[in-house]
Design a protein around this motif. Sequence first.
Motif, PDB file in Angstrom:
ATOM      1  N   VAL A  34      38.590 -11.885  53.453  1.00  0.00           N
ATOM      2  CA  VAL A  34      38.969 -12.984  54.351  1.00  0.00           C
ATOM      3  C   VAL A  34      40.196 -13.671  53.768  1.00  0.00           C
ATOM      4  CG1 VAL A  34      38.200 -15.089  55.498  1.00  0.00           C
ATOM      5  CG2 VAL A  34      36.551 -13.264  55.005  1.00  0.00           C
ATOM      6  N   VAL A  35      41.275 -13.721  54.542  1.00  0.00           N
ATOM      7  CA  VAL A  35      42.540 -14.270  54.042  1.00  0.00           C
ATOM      8  C   VAL A  35      42.743 -15.731  54.420  1.00  0.00           C
ATOM      9  CG1 VAL A  35      43.626 -12.004  54.042  1.00  0.00           C
ATOM     10  CG2 VAL A  35      43.870 -13.470  56.048  1.00  0.00           C
ATOM     11  N   ASN A  36      42.048 -16.202  55.459  1.00  0.00           N
ATOM     12  CA  ASN A  36      42.198 -17.598  55.872  1.00  0.00           C
ATOM     13  C   ASN A  36      40.992 -18.001  56.707  1.00  0.00           C
ATOM     14  OD1 ASN A  36      43.433 -20.083  55.966  1.00  0.00           O
ATOM     15  ND2 ASN A  36      44.787 -19.581  57.671  1.00  0.00           N
ATOM     16  N   ALA A  37      40.677 -19.295  56.707  1.00  0.00           N
ATOM     17  CA  ALA A  37      39.588 -19.832  57.524  1.00  0.00           C
ATOM     18  C   ALA A  37      39.868 -21.295  57.805  1.00  0.00           C
ATOM     19  CB  ALA A  37      38.236 -19.664  56.825  1.00  0.00           C
ATOM     20  N   THR A  48      38.116 -17.434  61.291  1.00  0.00           N
ATOM     21  CA  THR A  48      38.422 -16.656  60.097  1.00  0.00           C
ATOM     22  C   THR A  48      39.412 -15.556  60.456  1.00  0.00           C
ATOM     23  OG1 THR A  48      36.537 -15.149  60.420  1.00  0.00           O
ATOM     24  CG2 THR A  48      36.186 -17.096  59.023  1.00  0.00           C
ATOM     25  N   ALA A  49      40.216 -15.164  59.466  1.00  0.00           N
ATOM     26  CA  ALA A  49      41.193 -14.086  59.620  1.00  0.00           C
ATOM     27  C   ALA A  49      41.023 -13.131  58.459  1.00  0.00           C
ATOM     28  CB  ALA A  49      42.608 -14.657  59.638  1.00  0.00           C
ATOM     29  N   SER A  50      41.075 -11.837  58.737  1.00  0.00           N
ATOM     30  CA  SER A  50      40.742 -10.855  57.704  1.00  0.00           C
ATOM     31  C   SER A  50      41.851  -9.841  57.479  1.00  0.00           C
ATOM     32  CB  SER A  50      39.454 -10.124  58.079  1.00  0.00           C
ATOM     33  OG  SER A  50      39.703  -9.207  59.132  1.00  0.00           O
ATOM     34  N   GLU A  51      41.680  -9.078  56.396  1.00  0.00           N
ATOM     35  CA  GLU A  51      42.615  -8.008  56.074  1.00  0.00           C
ATOM     36  C   GLU A  51      42.551  -6.864  57.085  1.00  0.00           C
ATOM     37  OE1 GLU A  51      41.378  -7.352  51.903  1.00  0.00           O
ATOM     38  OE2 GLU A  51      43.502  -7.694  51.492  1.00  0.00           O
ATOM     39  N   ALA A  52      41.495  -6.793  57.860  1.00  0.00           N
ATOM     40  CA  ALA A  52      41.367  -5.752  58.890  1.00  0.00           C
ATOM     41  C   ALA A  52      42.155  -6.087  60.147  1.00  0.00           C
ATOM     42  CB  ALA A  52      39.896  -5.550  59.239  1.00  0.00           C
ATOM     43  N   GLY A  53      42.848  -7.236  60.164  1.00  0.00           N
ATOM     44  CA  GLY A  53      43.615  -7.638  61.336  1.00  0.00           C
ATOM     45  C   GLY A  53      42.783  -8.279  62.418  1.00  0.00           C
ATOM     46  N   LEU A  54      41.608  -8.789  62.069  1.00  0.00           N
ATOM     47  CA  LEU A  54      40.705  -9.403  63.042  1.00  0.00           C
ATOM     48  C   LEU A  54      40.682 -10.913  62.894  1.00  0.00           C
ATOM     49  CD1 LEU A  54      37.603  -7.026  62.861  1.00  0.00           C
ATOM     50  CD2 LEU A  54      39.486  -6.973  64.512  1.00  0.00           C
ATOM     51  N   LEU A  55      40.726 -11.599  64.033  1.00  0.00           N
ATOM     52  CA  LEU A  55      40.436 -13.026  64.119  1.00  0.00           C
ATOM     53  C   LEU A  55      39.024 -13.157  64.666  1.00  0.00           C
ATOM     54  CD1 LEU A  55      43.767 -13.998  65.851  1.00  0.00           C
ATOM     55  CD2 LEU A  55      43.146 -14.703  63.539  1.00  0.00           C
ATOM     56  N   THR A  68      35.574 -12.098  68.788  1.00  0.00           N
ATOM     57  CA  THR A  68      36.427 -11.312  67.897  1.00  0.00           C
ATOM     58  C   THR A  68      37.704 -10.946  68.654  1.00  0.00           C
ATOM     59  OG1 THR A  68      34.578 -10.372  66.659  1.00  0.00           O
ATOM     60  CG2 THR A  68      36.645  -9.170  66.584  1.00  0.00           C
ATOM     61  N   ILE A  69      38.846 -11.199  67.999  1.00  0.00           N
ATOM     62  CA  ILE A  69      40.155 -10.898  68.585  1.00  0.00           C
ATOM     63  C   ILE A  69      40.857  -9.896  67.674  1.00  0.00           C
ATOM     64  CG2 ILE A  69      42.384 -11.833  69.301  1.00  0.00           C
ATOM     65  CD1 ILE A  69      40.985 -14.590  69.540  1.00  0.00           C
ATOM     66  N   GLU A  70      41.272  -8.775  68.228  1.00  0.00           N
ATOM     67  CA  GLU A  70      42.033  -7.792  67.463  1.00  0.00           C
ATOM     68  C   GLU A  70      43.509  -8.170  67.495  1.00  0.00           C
ATOM     69  OE1 GLU A  70      41.290  -3.820  68.680  1.00  0.00           O
ATOM     70  OE2 GLU A  70      39.116  -3.956  68.372  1.00  0.00           O
ATOM     71  N   HIS A  71      44.006  -8.630  66.345  1.00  0.00           N
ATOM     72  CA  HIS A  71      45.406  -9.054  66.271  1.00  0.00           C
ATOM     73  C   HIS A  71      46.327  -7.852  66.215  1.00  0.00           C
ATOM     74  CE1 HIS A  71      49.154 -10.434  64.420  1.00  0.00           C
ATOM     75  NE2 HIS A  71      48.871 -11.630  64.873  1.00  0.00           N
ATOM     76  N   GLY A  72      46.011  -6.898  65.355  1.00  0.00           N
ATOM     77  CA  GLY A  72      46.819  -5.701  65.163  1.00  0.00           C
ATOM     78  C   GLY A  72      46.216  -4.879  64.045  1.00  0.00           C
ATOM     79  N   SER A  73      46.947  -3.865  63.595  1.00  0.00           N
ATOM     80  CA  SER A  73      46.407  -2.969  62.573  1.00  0.00           C
ATOM     81  C   SER A  73      46.728  -3.420  61.155  1.00  0.00           C
ATOM     82  CB  SER A  73      46.942  -1.549  62.789  1.00  0.00           C
ATOM     83  OG  SER A  73      48.364  -1.536  62.746  1.00  0.00           O
ATOM     84  N   SER A  74      47.586  -4.408  60.974  1.00  0.00           N
ATOM     85  CA  SER A  74      47.989  -4.863  59.645  1.00  0.00           C
ATOM     86  C   SER A  74      47.154  -6.057  59.192  1.00  0.00           C
ATOM     87  CB  SER A  74      49.468  -5.260  59.642  1.00  0.00           C
ATOM     88  OG  SER A  74      50.292  -4.159  59.940  1.00  0.00           O
ATOM     89  N   PRO A  75      47.020  -6.265  57.889  1.00  0.00           N
ATOM     90  CA  PRO A  75      46.291  -7.444  57.387  1.00  0.00           C
ATOM     91  C   PRO A  75      46.939  -8.738  57.869  1.00  0.00           C
ATOM     92  CG  PRO A  75      46.611  -5.841  55.628  1.00  0.00           C
ATOM     93  CD  PRO A  75      47.432  -5.372  56.793  1.00  0.00           C
ATOM     94  N   LEU A  76      46.114  -9.684  58.240  1.00  0.00           N
ATOM     95  CA  LEU A  76      46.622 -10.982  58.682  1.00  0.00           C
ATOM     96  C   LEU A  76      47.156 -11.778  57.488  1.00  0.00           C
ATOM     97  CD1 LEU A  76      43.833 -11.633  61.244  1.00  0.00           C
ATOM     98  CD2 LEU A  76      46.263 -11.767  61.788  1.00  0.00           C
ATOM     99  N   THR A  77      48.176 -12.580  57.740  1.00  0.00           N
ATOM    100  CA  THR A  77      48.731 -13.468  56.720  1.00  0.00           C
ATOM    101  C   THR A  77      48.456 -14.933  57.029  1.00  0.00           C
ATOM    102  OG1 THR A  77      50.866 -13.512  57.881  1.00  0.00           O
ATOM    103  CG2 THR A  77      50.582 -11.861  56.131  1.00  0.00           C
TER     104      THR A  77
END
Length: 348
Positions: A34-37, A48-55, A68-77
């Motif tokens: 988890v990169v942010n919450a 929450t935002a994860s390295e899997a690109g999920l919100l 669950t929201i699929e942001h993209g294929s890259s880890p979220l920053t």
Amino acid sequence: MRLLFVLLAITLFAPTATAQDQQAGLLLMHGSGVVNAAWNADDSQILTASEAGLLQIWSADDGALQLTIEHGSSPLTHAHWLGSSAILSADESGLVRLNDAATGAALQSWQMAGKPVALEGNEAGTQALVFTDTGAGAILSLADGGTVADFAVEAQISGAAWNESEDRARAWSEAGDVYSWHLQTGEATAARPPHRGLLGGLAWNADDTRVLAWFSDGLVNLYESDGVHVGRGRISGARHNSFVQRAIWSRDESRVMSWAGDDTVHIWAADTGQRQQLLRHEDWVVGARWNADESRVLSWSHIYVYLWQDEQAQRFRHDNLVRGATWNSAGTRILSWSWDKTARVWTP
């Protein structure tokens, strides 16, 4: 004798802790780090935002996964609530998106060149400042998906921020280059702090007359400023014994809190640099923040979140490195997130 010395050193320098390793009230499990919450505006939901690109959005009452929201294929920053109705996020590919928080529907998107190092919405929730490590920046219109302003510098940017009145954007590099753009006139200015160490970051005070600068050699310096340039004269400062992670102002700007790779948080008087409080940890301090009335401090280091009242610490344990922690608006619950694929809620 050597064993006796080691035990004495641990006793003298370890933080005083009570109720260690308390169990979390909520445990939010993820499939990756988890990169942010963040809490939403009324503390009823957790983003929450994860390295899997999920919100993901969770109930703050029982921890149930709501969306669950699929942001993209890259880890979220980055991931931020805009009120409780929308979510602004970015990932390592440079993709920035605005999503509806109720349905997850994509509202706007932008593609930046490079990995975002800063993403901040303005106070009105109508624009966002974004900057990437390659030197590309922009002011994004959240209403129509357009771009209000573009910035480009030939530097490896490590941070950026609005000024307090939101009429100026700033960015800086580890090499010590400081860039500033006036958003109404388009005027661009470049400057450098007097100290020549690798620059960790900058934090201006509310009226832009003073600026904190922190460096890889352990220095945190307070300088005069005209809002653009960093003055030659050092007003005050503090020294850590390792690289400084960050420094922040107290609400009335009379104090500064800084933390570093020397396992400490320093709280010191802005005008004199005199240390008022020293919080010792067992490892590099990744982050820290005050509560609303600045009577307590949250800090995170290695696998622990620390809650400090003066120099007494209550400790909360994750199973891997902690990436961040924050209070709810009432200051009664703590949200933390980690490489251990969890976000956790604690009630001290």
